[in-house]
Scaffold this motif. Structure first.
Motif, PDB file in Angstrom:
ATOM      1  N   ALA A 156       0.796  -1.455  -0.114  1.00 34.26           N
ATOM      2  CA  ALA A 156      -0.301   0.089  -0.140  1.00 34.26           C
ATOM      3  C   ALA A 156       1.035   1.357  -0.085  1.00 34.26           C
ATOM      4  N   ARG A 157       1.916   1.549   1.135  1.00 37.40           N
ATOM      5  CA  ARG A 157       2.759   2.388   1.207  1.00 37.40           C
ATOM      6  C   ARG A 157       3.588   3.394  -0.061  1.00 37.40           C
ATOM      7  N   TYR A 158       3.743   1.921  -0.647  1.00 35.53           N
ATOM      8  CA  TYR A 158       4.708   1.749  -2.480  1.00 35.53           C
ATOM      9  C   TYR A 158       3.793  -0.104  -2.717  1.00 35.53           C
ATOM     10  N   GLY A 258      -8.581   2.302  10.978  1.00 32.90           N
ATOM     11  CA  GLY A 258      -7.777   3.313  10.777  1.00 32.90           C
ATOM     12  C   GLY A 258      -7.087   2.925   9.761  1.00 32.90           C
ATOM     13  N   HIS A 259      -6.432   3.665   9.282  1.00 30.45           N
ATOM     14  CA  HIS A 259      -6.076   3.378   7.725  1.00 30.45           C
ATOM     15  C   HIS A 259      -6.778   3.051   6.434  1.00 30.45           C
ATOM     16  N   ALA A 260      -7.357   4.510   7.081  1.00 31.88           N
ATOM     17  CA  ALA A 260      -8.280   4.319   6.070  1.00 31.88           C
ATOM     18  C   ALA A 260      -8.701   5.620   4.562  1.00 31.88           C
ATOM     19  N   GLY A 320      -7.387  -3.234  12.350  1.00 32.94           N
ATOM     20  CA  GLY A 320      -7.574  -2.852  13.283  1.00 32.94           C
ATOM     21  C   GLY A 320      -6.471  -2.082  14.280  1.00 32.94           C
ATOM     22  N   ASP A 321      -4.978  -1.667  13.626  1.00 28.82           N
ATOM     23  CA  ASP A 321      -3.857  -0.842  14.580  1.00 28.82           C
ATOM     24  C   ASP A 321      -4.139   0.309  14.022  1.00 28.82           C
ATOM     25  N   GLU A 322      -3.910   1.876  14.996  1.00 26.82           N
ATOM     26  CA  GLU A 322      -3.723   2.267  15.305  1.00 26.82           C
ATOM     27  C   GLU A 322      -5.186   3.306  14.378  1.00 26.82           C
ATOM     28  N   ALA A 323      -6.148   2.891  15.191  1.00 28.22           N
ATOM     29  CA  ALA A 323      -7.422   3.685  14.523  1.00 28.22           C
ATOM     30  C   ALA A 323      -7.484   4.647  15.694  1.00 28.22           C
ATOM     31  N   GLY A 370      -6.438 -10.103  12.934  1.00 29.47           N
ATOM     32  CA  GLY A 370      -5.830  -8.637  13.540  1.00 29.47           C
ATOM     33  C   GLY A 370      -5.339  -7.707  14.545  1.00 29.47           C
ATOM     34  N   TRP A 371      -4.315  -6.372  14.294  1.00 32.71           N
ATOM     35  CA  TRP A 371      -3.129  -5.963  15.206  1.00 32.71           C
ATOM     36  C   TRP A 371      -4.036  -6.205  16.225  1.00 32.71           C
ATOM     37  N   ASP A 372      -3.075  -6.312  17.375  1.00 32.85           N
ATOM     38  CA  ASP A 372      -3.607  -6.462  18.485  1.00 32.85           C
ATOM     39  C   ASP A 372      -4.317  -4.956  19.401  1.00 32.85           C
ATOM     40  N   SER A 387      -0.072  -9.709  17.840  1.00 34.14           N
ATOM     41  CA  SER A 387       0.623  -9.364  18.358  1.00 34.14           C
ATOM     42  C   SER A 387       2.232  -8.559  17.754  1.00 34.14           C
ATOM     43  N   TRP A 388       1.994  -7.007  18.094  1.00 32.93           N
ATOM     44  CA  TRP A 388       3.199  -6.424  17.177  1.00 32.93           C
ATOM     45  C   TRP A 388       3.651  -5.212  17.936  1.00 32.93           C
ATOM     46  N   ARG A 389       2.464  -4.832  19.027  1.00 37.85           N
ATOM     47  CA  ARG A 389       3.669  -3.581  20.303  1.00 37.85           C
ATOM     48  C   ARG A 389       3.793  -4.004  21.231  1.00 37.85           C
ATOM     49  N   THR A 412      11.082  -8.495  15.388  1.00 40.24           N
ATOM     50  CA  THR A 412      10.125  -8.976  13.474  1.00 40.24           C
ATOM     51  C   THR A 412       9.954  -8.176  12.673  1.00 40.24           C
ATOM     52  N   TYR A 413      10.164  -6.475  12.680  1.00 40.27           N
ATOM     53  CA  TYR A 413       9.920  -5.554  12.126  1.00 40.27           C
ATOM     54  C   TYR A 413      11.493  -5.195  11.133  1.00 40.27           C
ATOM     55  N   PHE A 414      11.004  -5.310  10.009  1.00 40.03           N
ATOM     56  CA  PHE A 414      12.214  -5.538   8.875  1.00 40.03           C
ATOM     57  C   PHE A 414      12.541  -4.336   7.997  1.00 40.03           C
ATOM     58  N   ASP A 415      12.250  -3.368   9.043  1.00 34.27           N
ATOM     59  CA  ASP A 415      12.144  -2.032   8.015  1.00 34.27           C
ATOM     60  C   ASP A 415      12.602  -1.008   9.046  1.00 34.27           C
ATOM     61  N   TYR A 416      12.729  -1.813  10.586  1.00 34.46           N
ATOM     62  CA  TYR A 416      14.299  -0.771  11.072  1.00 34.46           C
ATOM     63  C   TYR A 416      15.315  -1.075  10.251  1.00 34.46           C
ATOM     64  N   TYR A 417      16.234  -0.495  11.131  1.00 39.97           N
ATOM     65  CA  TYR A 417      17.923   0.012  10.468  1.00 39.97           C
ATOM     66  C   TYR A 417      18.403  -1.640  11.029  1.00 39.97           C
ATOM     67  N   ALA A 427      16.358   3.983   6.866  1.00 36.00           N
ATOM     68  CA  ALA A 427      15.245   3.530   7.580  1.00 36.00           C
ATOM     69  C   ALA A 427      14.005   3.952   8.183  1.00 36.00           C
ATOM     70  N   ILE A 428      12.798   3.306   8.906  1.00 40.50           N
ATOM     71  CA  ILE A 428      11.926   4.263   9.203  1.00 40.50           C
ATOM     72  C   ILE A 428      12.024   4.469  10.784  1.00 40.50           C
ATOM     73  N   GLY A 429      13.886   3.837  11.312  1.00 41.49           N
ATOM     74  CA  GLY A 429      13.705   4.179  12.050  1.00 41.49           C
ATOM     75  C   GLY A 429      14.118   2.565  13.418  1.00 41.49           C
ATOM     76  N   LEU A 462       7.568  -6.269   6.194  1.00 38.50           N
ATOM     77  CA  LEU A 462       8.033  -5.570   5.695  1.00 38.50           C
ATOM     78  C   LEU A 462       6.744  -4.399   5.277  1.00 38.50           C
ATOM     79  N   TRP A 463       7.183  -3.823   6.587  1.00 38.85           N
ATOM     80  CA  TRP A 463       5.732  -1.970   5.912  1.00 38.85           C
ATOM     81  C   TRP A 463       7.239  -0.966   5.196  1.00 38.85           C
ATOM     82  N   THR A 464       6.748  -0.001   3.592  1.00 37.56           N
ATOM     83  CA  THR A 464       6.995   0.139   2.959  1.00 37.56           C
ATOM     84  C   THR A 464       7.586   1.666   2.580  1.00 37.56           C
ATOM     85  N   GLU A 465       6.683   2.056   3.660  1.00 36.92           N
ATOM     86  CA  GLU A 465       7.175   3.575   3.615  1.00 36.92           C
ATOM     87  C   GLU A 465       8.242   4.274   3.042  1.00 36.92           C
ATOM     88  N   TYR A 466       9.385   3.437   3.430  1.00 38.18           N
ATOM     89  CA  TYR A 466      11.299   3.990   3.213  1.00 38.18           C
ATOM     90  C   TYR A 466      11.666   2.606   2.416  1.00 38.18           C
TER      91      TYR A 466
HETATM   92  C1  TNX Z   1       2.728   0.544  12.653  1.00 39.62           C
HETATM   93  S1  TNX Z   1       2.389  -2.045  12.699  1.00 39.62           S
HETATM   94  C2  TNX Z   1       2.180   0.768  11.240  1.00 39.62           C
HETATM   95  C3  TNX Z   1       2.060   0.642  10.904  1.00 39.62           C
HETATM   96  C4  TNX Z   1       3.220   0.934   9.699  1.00 39.62           C
HETATM   97  C5  TNX Z   1       4.711   0.251  11.042  1.00 39.62           C
HETATM   98  C6  TNX Z   1       5.838   0.596  10.734  1.00 39.62           C
HETATM   99  C7  TNX Z   1       1.490  -1.580  12.558  1.00 39.62           C
HETATM  100  C8  TNX Z   1      -0.084  -2.851  12.717  1.00 39.62           C
HETATM  101  N1  TNX Z   1       1.325  -0.490  12.120  1.00 39.62           N
HETATM  102  O1  TNX Z   1       1.139   1.542   9.912  1.00 39.62           O
HETATM  103  O2  TNX Z   1       3.986   0.913   8.585  1.00 39.62           O
HETATM  104  O3  TNX Z   1       4.702   0.944  12.566  1.00 39.62           O
HETATM  105  O4  TNX Z   1       7.272   0.685  11.089  1.00 39.62           O
END
Ligand code: TNX
Length: 524
Positions: A156-158, A258-260, A320-323, A370-372, A387-389, A412-417, A427-429, A462-466
């Motif tokens: 989605a991000r790319y 969220g993310h909608a 379900g995350d970050e709404a 769904g996410w936690d 479970s991501w957080r 498990t966050y492969f978008d990290y350094y 990278a995202i951080g 693999l979140w793809t913002e970066y």
């Molecule tokens: C959090 S992990 C998000 C994603 C971002 C990611 C970047 C999760 C369920 N939500 O929307 O891409 O951080 O690391």
């Protein structure tokens, strides 16, 4: 050296549970035939096409059980089910290779192991000269530790081209991973064709531009280039079939509530404000979430109806995350809805929302994951939690008798350094070097043996913002994904980081042959 040039060990990743090397080698040559029966003919053809490009060998398939030399025998054998639905045994002697499994997935994994027992050039796509295709004599009994061995790709991000998605699935299968979680919708793009709602892709799949550099940079910079793309339903069917042939299940993710923003940009009535929204061009957590009107819930169920037709697997991911709840708090319509439904607050409304999806998916014979954050306000009865957080959400869900997939950021966050090297690409951080992934154990100490059965497994994100293109996706995913393959396949007591990195040196040459742009190993 007993005539065997591969002693004492082949570099198999993930490491098999039991492996005993014997003297001698089996040589694959023009006289080799594959012996199959009607139950194993498909696996035999698949094996032939795995071995053909690099060896150039025709490898006849015969259904006669002749006891000749130079045979690779494939047997489906219910007796072999002590090794489970994905387990296999593989016996290589100088005369024959015998593969046994209870189910086709086991045969497939045996063939993946067989490839890794061969010289690394077996991964080449055209005949390699001057090579003896030796397989060391071994007895292997192997089966996975976890049923869910996965990776998530954010398309989605790319937008990630279809050919790359297939390559990624191939790489998962090569590592005996069986779950491809496909993040298809987000604020910055809607990537799946939905026939009932064409604007989701006509409008929602395209954004004006993308951020260059980090979104926290000041001033923020943009590339000024329209970005987008989506998968037609035919593309999706093709990818799902491709994955299925490799025993990879595709878990689609349609984000809600969220993310909608991309969906709301396409159909403003799904949102909470009258504001005309664009498909987002920034990263981060947005306030634009779906409203909770009955029409919106029915819209999403219509979308899911098309999704269910495309994805035959059991699990459907609803995000379900970050709404963020600010628009729900401020919106008179949403507040009226909360009162009408006799709910306490916005968290309970989110829970209501998810429970409606849970009931819907359950009625269709599927399972919601769904996410936690879906724990907030009360977990839907049939929900599985990703479970991501950290692991807290997963632990709580397992204790409450729900299934869990572990996906904690710290492991498990492969978008990290991958290192602290200042030359590491943007990278995202975060910081997630290879040993941290490798040493992860998805079963938290807090759980009893009974509760731990609810941990289905783990997956890498693999979140793809970066990660704007496939080559960078490969860089971020590899070799960390090879470590996660071993985390999810190999029993904890058979894991050893030093041994893994030794095998990895050979394994990276396989990835070279496959043109995977992995991050080179850090010097010790
Ligand atoms: C959090 S992990 C998000 C994603 C971002 C990611 C970047 C999760 C369920 N939500 O929307 O891409 O951080 O690391």
């Amino acid at each position: 050296m007993y005539g065997c040039s591969h002693q004492p060990s082949a570099s198999i990743i993930p490491r098999p549970q039991n492996i005993a090397y014997q003297h001698g080698v089996f040589v694959l040559n023009a006289r080799t035939t594959i012996v199959a029966d009607e139950n194993t003919i498909a696996a035999a053809e698949q094996l032939r096409s795995l071995l053909k490009p690099a060896t150039g060998l025709p490898l006849d398939i015969t259904t006669e059980r002749k006891k000749s030399r130079h045979t690779i025998m494939l047997q489906l054998d219910e007796q072999a089910d002590t090794l489970g639905a994905e387990g296999y045994s593989l016996e290589v002697t100088p005369r024959s290779v015998i593969i046994r499994a209870a189910k086709p997935a086991g045969l497939f994994y045996a063939c993946q192991t067989l490839r890794q027992l061969l010289p690394i050039q077996i991964y080449r796509e055209a005949p390699v000269d001057d090579i003896r295709w030796e397989i060391p004599c071994v007895r292997i009994e192997d089966y996975p530790r976890f049923a869910w061995r996965g990776a998530m790709l954010d398309s989605a991000r790319y937008f990630m081209p279809k050919e790359f998605v297939k390559k990624f699935i191939d790489l998962l299968a090569m590592h005996k991973m069986n779950s491809f979680h496909w993040h298809l919708t987000d604020d910055q793009g809607w990537r799946i064709e939905i026939k009932t709602y064409p604007q989701l892709t006509e409008i929602g799949a395209w954004r004006k531009e993308s951020i260059v550099g980090h979104y926290r940079d000041k001033p923020r910079k943009y590339d000024g280039k329209r970005h987008g793309g989506f998968y037609s339903q035919d593309d999706i069917r093709e990818i799902v079939a491709y994955a299925r042939a490799r025993h990879v299940n595709v878990v689609p993710e349609i984000e809600m509530p969220g993310h909608a923003q991309a969906a709301i940009a396409a159909y403003p009535e799904l949102g909470n404000t009258q504001e005309k929204l664009n498909v987002s061009t920034v990263w981060g957590v947005h306030s634009n979430i779906y409203n909770a009107n009955e029409e919106t819930i029915l819209f999403l169920q219509d979308v899911l109806t098309e999704v269910l037709e495309l994805f035959p697997g059991e699990f459907i991911h609803i995000g379900g995350d970050e709404a963020r709840k600010d628009q729900w708090q401020a919106g008179p319509a949403v507040q009226a809805r909360i009162r009408e439904l006799n709910l306490k607050d916005e968290h309970e409304l989110q829970s209501y929302f998810i429970k409606r999806m849970d009931a819907f998916l359950t009625s269709k014979g599927r399972r919601l994951i769904g996410w936690d954050e879906i724990l907030q306000g009360g977990l839907a009865p049939n929900a599985t939690v990703m479970s991501w957080r950290g692991e807290k959400g997963g632990i709580a869900a397992a204790k409450a008798g729900h299934d869990v997939v572990m996906a904690p950021t710290a492991y498990t966050y492969f978008d990290y350094y991958q290192s602290r090297d200042p030359n590491e690409p943007l990278a995202i951080g975060g910081y997630l070097p290879l040993p941290n992934v490798y040493n992860y154990n998805p079963i938290p100490k807090e759980l009893s043996v009974e509760q731990a059965r609810h941990i289905l497994g783990a997956q890498g994100q693999l979140w793809t913002e970066y990660i704007p293109h496939p080559k960078k996706a490969e860089y971020m995913a590899f070799p960390r994904l090879t470590a996660l393959a071993e985390v999810t396949w190999t029993q904890d007591n058979h894991k050893d980081y030093d041994d893994f990195t030794e095998r990895l040196k050979t394994h990276l040459k396989r990835l070279d042959a496959l043109d995977v742009n992995y991050r080179p190993l850090s010097p010790k």
